[in-house]
Motif scaffolding. Structure first.
Motif, PDB file in Angstrom:
ATOM      1  N   ALA A  14      -5.659 -25.236 -47.859  1.00  0.00           N
ATOM      2  CA  ALA A  14      -7.060 -25.145 -48.266  1.00  0.00           C
ATOM      3  C   ALA A  14      -7.334 -26.045 -49.472  1.00  0.00           C
ATOM      4  CB  ALA A  14      -7.426 -23.702 -48.591  1.00  0.00           C
ATOM      5  N   ALA A  15      -6.427 -26.059 -50.431  1.00  0.00           N
ATOM      6  CA  ALA A  15      -6.597 -26.899 -51.615  1.00  0.00           C
ATOM      7  C   ALA A  15      -6.513 -28.378 -51.241  1.00  0.00           C
ATOM      8  CB  ALA A  15      -5.555 -26.554 -52.666  1.00  0.00           C
ATOM      9  N   LYS A  17      -7.327 -29.652 -48.336  1.00  0.00           N
ATOM     10  CA  LYS A  17      -8.565 -29.989 -47.629  1.00  0.00           C
ATOM     11  C   LYS A  17      -9.705 -30.194 -48.634  1.00  0.00           C
ATOM     12  CE  LYS A  17      -9.302 -28.334 -43.670  1.00  0.00           C
ATOM     13  NZ  LYS A  17      -9.548 -27.543 -42.470  1.00  0.00           N
ATOM     14  N   LYS A  18      -9.777 -29.320 -49.654  1.00  0.00           N
ATOM     15  CA  LYS A  18     -10.818 -29.452 -50.667  1.00  0.00           C
ATOM     16  C   LYS A  18     -10.660 -30.770 -51.424  1.00  0.00           C
ATOM     17  CE  LYS A  18     -13.078 -27.118 -54.482  1.00  0.00           C
ATOM     18  NZ  LYS A  18     -13.200 -25.900 -55.247  1.00  0.00           N
ATOM     19  N   HIS A  21     -11.964 -33.480 -49.251  1.00  0.00           N
ATOM     20  CA  HIS A  21     -13.438 -33.464 -49.226  1.00  0.00           C
ATOM     21  C   HIS A  21     -14.001 -34.109 -50.505  1.00  0.00           C
ATOM     22  CE1 HIS A  21     -13.903 -29.941 -46.143  1.00  0.00           C
ATOM     23  NE2 HIS A  21     -13.605 -31.079 -45.549  1.00  0.00           N
ATOM     24  N   LEU A  22     -13.416 -33.765 -51.640  1.00  0.00           N
ATOM     25  CA  LEU A  22     -13.881 -34.335 -52.904  1.00  0.00           C
ATOM     26  C   LEU A  22     -13.627 -35.840 -52.966  1.00  0.00           C
ATOM     27  CD1 LEU A  22     -12.847 -31.524 -55.398  1.00  0.00           C
ATOM     28  CD2 LEU A  22     -15.143 -32.109 -54.628  1.00  0.00           C
ATOM     29  N   ILE A  63     -21.296 -30.622 -47.804  1.00  0.00           N
ATOM     30  CA  ILE A  63     -20.758 -31.460 -48.879  1.00  0.00           C
ATOM     31  C   ILE A  63     -21.374 -32.856 -48.811  1.00  0.00           C
ATOM     32  CG2 ILE A  63     -18.643 -32.524 -49.764  1.00  0.00           C
ATOM     33  CD1 ILE A  63     -17.172 -30.016 -48.697  1.00  0.00           C
TER      34      ILE A  63
END
Length: 180
Positions: A14-15, A17-18, A21-22, A63
């Motif tokens: 999850a981290a 993927k985040k 995304h960022l 996003i």
């Protein structure tokens, strides 16, 4: 990402993927058309399908807003969320905001000028209307004064009051419309 792997702790899926995304957000803030090649390089993704899935997730998450241009192999960004502001970006932000404020001031001055012109035009129209109404009233008073000072009689009205002797008039014979 690959060159920093040894110095960074392991991230949960999850981290990770985040973080990806960022990274897409950071790239989108710089360029509105991002080639897939640049995205794959920055995100350390070799599989094109994984890249497109990541972008689609980012779009559904709100996003970024944009579309995948598969023919030209690029991401076309319409909107992206904001990121943390870096200290070196502050002067640019201040300049943009100052230009916006200056533009607002210019618009405000123009609006005030238009309001002043409209008010002057309105005042001129009201004065003209008032003068015309006064002239109409003066003309009405003059007409009433002249008509009350003179009693109207038949001669003034153009009526012929001479007496005519009807007995001396001869009837006029009408011609017939028939031929011969």
């Amino acid at each position: 990402m690959a060159e920093h792997k040894g110095r960074l702790p392991d991230l949960s899926p999850a981290a990770l993927k985040k973080l990806k995304h960022l990274t897409v957000v950071s790239l989108a803030a710089k360029n509105k058309r991002i080639p897939y090649k640049d995205l794959q390089e920055q995100l350390d993704m070799g599989n094109l399908r994984e890249l497109e899935d990541l972008i689609i997730e980012a779009i559904y998450a709100g996003i970024i807003q944009g579309k995948l241009d598969q023919n030209n192999q690029r991401l076309e960004v319409e909107y992206t969320i904001g990121r943390d502001i870096r200290a070196e970006a502050v002067p640019d932000i201040i300049n943009v905001l100052q230009e916006w404020c200056d533009g607002c001031e210019t618009v405000l001055v123009n609006i005030e000028d238009q309001i002043n012109k409209a008010n002057k035009y309105r005042e001129t129209r009201l004065k003209t209307k008032q003068k015309i109404q006064e002239e109409v009233e003066n003309i009405k008073k003059a007409i009433q004064a002249s008509s009350s000072s003179q009693e109207p009689n038949d001669a003034d009205m153009g009526v012929d009051t001479r007496e005519v002797d009807v007995s001396s008039l001869k009837p006029v014979k009408k011609q017939s419309k028939m031929k011969g």
